[in-house]
Design an enzyme around this catalytic site. Structure first.
Site, short mmCIF file in Angstrom:
data_model
loop_
_atom_site.label_atom_id
_atom_site.label_comp_id
_atom_site.label_asym_id
_atom_site.label_seq_id
_atom_site.Cartn_x
_atom_site.Cartn_y
_atom_site.Cartn_z
N ASN A 152 -31.35 -15.11 21.51
CA ASN A 152 -32.51 -15.08 22.41
C ASN A 152 -32.14 -15.25 23.88
O ASN A 152 -32.83 -14.74 24.75
CB ASN A 152 -33.51 -16.16 22.00
CG ASN A 152 -32.86 -17.48 21.64
OD1 ASN A 152 -32.01 -17.55 20.76
ND2 ASN A 152 -33.24 -18.52 22.34
N GLN A 180 -35.57 -12.09 17.43
CA GLN A 180 -35.38 -11.35 18.68
C GLN A 180 -35.01 -9.90 18.46
O GLN A 180 -35.05 -9.11 19.40
CB GLN A 180 -34.30 -12.03 19.53
CG GLN A 180 -34.69 -13.37 20.09
CD GLN A 180 -35.80 -13.30 21.14
OE1 GLN A 180 -36.13 -12.23 21.66
NE2 GLN A 180 -36.38 -14.43 21.45
N HIS A 202 -44.93 -13.09 17.68
CA HIS A 202 -45.21 -13.03 19.12
C HIS A 202 -44.04 -12.51 19.95
O HIS A 202 -44.12 -12.47 21.18
CB HIS A 202 -45.70 -14.39 19.65
CG HIS A 202 -44.67 -15.45 19.75
ND1 HIS A 202 -44.07 -15.79 20.94
CD2 HIS A 202 -44.12 -16.25 18.82
CE1 HIS A 202 -43.21 -16.77 20.71
NE2 HIS A 202 -43.22 -17.06 19.43
N THR A 238 -55.09 -21.13 2.84
CA THR A 238 -55.84 -19.88 2.99
C THR A 238 -55.22 -19.03 4.09
O THR A 238 -54.91 -19.53 5.17
CB THR A 238 -57.33 -20.18 3.28
OG1 THR A 238 -57.83 -20.93 2.18
CG2 THR A 238 -58.15 -18.91 3.44
N CYS A 326 -37.96 -21.35 25.19
CA CYS A 326 -38.64 -22.28 24.28
C CYS A 326 -38.45 -23.73 24.71
O CYS A 326 -39.17 -24.60 24.28
CB CYS A 326 -38.17 -22.08 22.86
SG CYS A 326 -38.63 -20.48 22.22
N1 PLP Z 1 -35.66 -17.91 16.54
C1 PLP Z 1 -35.37 -17.31 17.69
C2 PLP Z 1 -34.11 -16.52 17.81
C3 PLP Z 1 -36.24 -17.39 18.77
O1 PLP Z 1 -35.94 -16.79 19.94
C4 PLP Z 1 -37.42 -18.16 18.64
C5 PLP Z 1 -38.34 -18.34 19.79
O2 PLP Z 1 -37.93 -18.33 20.94
C6 PLP Z 1 -37.67 -18.77 17.41
C7 PLP Z 1 -36.77 -18.64 16.38
C8 PLP Z 1 -38.86 -19.64 17.19
O3 PLP Z 1 -40.04 -18.91 17.24
P1 PLP Z 1 -41.46 -19.65 17.14
O4 PLP Z 1 -41.47 -20.64 18.26
O5 PLP Z 1 -42.44 -18.57 17.29
O6 PLP Z 1 -41.52 -20.33 15.83
#
Ligand code: PLP
Length: 382
Positions: A152, A180, A202, A238, A326
């Site tokens: 990422n 990603q 997302h 659900t 994140c």
């Molecule tokens: N894995 C990777 C490689 C990501 O880039 C991300 C989010 O940045 C995630 C997992 C986690 O995604 P989420 O926060 O939608 O659970």
């Protein structure tokens, strides 16, 4: 005032208007519980089934191999923790890499405290795992190998096919976090030879709050929460019909428009790099090997400019991130750049720029002007 330019598609993507349109009936009128036998229940059950087929088609899986989850984090937890619980007889050893997302690291850390054992294989200067290092780390009690498909932060694509083949040879299950990569590079579970694969809604122009896990037929996973039998009891509760429909539509679009989107990401990313290089010359360092890299991702450092100061200086006009989005408000050198042994100065000057299917040539021209202008202003005069 001009609209700000969004260049942080690895953090999250906007919802595609076609996806929003597909979801609308399930927000407005189609509210039946998919477990109900009467027709409004059957309608939502059918919508889930269609979405499952759409997700499966994107990764060349069978619809029966797709489980909907709440997010990629949940998918990773199921793939690692859920797998280890369901396969105790296979051993207690897990192999993963030194570059990974907290949605894998933290699961491994937790399992480490529960008596499981984890080996982290190193990466090279570009964040790539060597398949031979994975093979060397295998023990008689290795039950699972989990290596992300693409990173990422820097966009590095891992040699997943080669590692999955090694895992297969040793009869070890293989998981890849494709949060990603889906929609950006080919992500075909048959071609890659993986047993478990994580999808994040997302990052794929679906809304937040939906993910999926591919579980190859025959692979056992134990659910981590307990309830009724939705999603085979692996992710009970659900179903989130609205978002499931959104992820289905997003997957259909990702497959349909794959070539065009990939080309647009690549063209805009490369044009931005060319623009920045022409304006800033040697002040620019790229952290990744752009051949084995996601087409949209640019991990780039501007010498003598602290990344967070740059991101802040342009934050009214261009949205980019420093480190992984994140955990964005930290200015600490990310663990990924550390694992790549990137020089501290370069690492603290690194920003992540990620383009997407809605990025235009005009956005890139403006972004190159704004970023290079800010870099010049922030650079100490010599
Ligand atoms: N894995 C990777 C490689 C990501 O880039 C991300 C989010 O940045 C995630 C997992 C986690 O995604 P989420 O926060 O939608 O659970």
């Amino acid at each position: 005032m001009k609209k700000p330019i969004y260049l942080d598609y690895n953090a999250t993507t906007p919802v595609d208007p076609e996806v929003a349109e597909a979801m609308l009936p399930y927000i407005q009128s189609q509210f039946g519980n998919p477990s109900s036998a009467y027709h409004i229940g059957r309608a939502t059950k059918e919508a889930i089934s269609k979405a499952r087929s759409q997700v499966a088609a994107l990764i060349n899986a069978d619809p029966g191999e797709i489980i909907f989850t709440g997010c990629a984090t949940e998918s990773n937890n199921l793939a690692i923790h859920g797998f280890m619980l369901a396969n105790k007889e296979k051993g207690k050893h897990i192999i993963t890499s030194a570059v990974k997302h907290p949605a894998v690291t933290e699961v491994c850390k937790y399992l480490g405290k529960q008596g499981f054992e984890i080996t982290y294989v190193p990466v090279d200067r570009y964040g790539r795992v060597k398949p031979a290092d994975v093979e060397k780390a295998i023990r008689p009690d290795t039950a699972l190998i989990s290596i992300m498909h693409a990173n990422n932060e820097v966009g590095t694509i891992q040699p997943v096919k080669e590692i999955a083949a090694i895992a297969g040879k040793h009869k070890i299950a293989f998981h890849t976090d494709a949060s990603q990569s889906t929609g950006k590079i080919a992500t075909d579970v048959q071609e890659l030879g993986v047993d478990l694969l994580t999808i994040a809604g997302h990052k794929l122009y679906a809304p937040k709050g939906i993910g999926a896990l591919y579980i190859r037929h025959g692979v056992k996973i134990e659910g981590l929460i307990h309830g009724a039998n939705q999603e085979k009891g692996i992710s009970p509760g659900t179903e989130n019909v609205i978002h499931i429909v959104g992820l289905g539509k997003a997957s259909e679009i990702a497959l349909r428009d794959f070539k065009r989107n990939r080309q647009n990401m690549l063209t805009t990313r490369d044009a931005l790099l060319a623009g920045l290089k022409s304006k800033l010359g040697n002040q620019v360092t790229v952290n990744a090997d752009l051949i084995n890299c996601l087409p949209n991702t640019l991990s780039i450092a501007f010498e003598n400019v602290e990344a967070h100061r740059l991101a802040e200086a342009i934050s009214d006009d261009v949205f980019i991130s420093t480190g992984s989005a994140c955990h964005a408000d930290s200015i600490e050198v990310s663990s990924v750049l550390q694992a790549m042994s990137i020089d501290h100065e370069i690492a603290t000057s690194t920003v992540r720029i990620s383009t997407g299917k809605f990025t235009s040539a005009e956005d890139i021209d403006r972004a190159a002007e704004i970023i290079s202008g800010a870099v010049k202003k922030l650079s100490p005069s010599i």
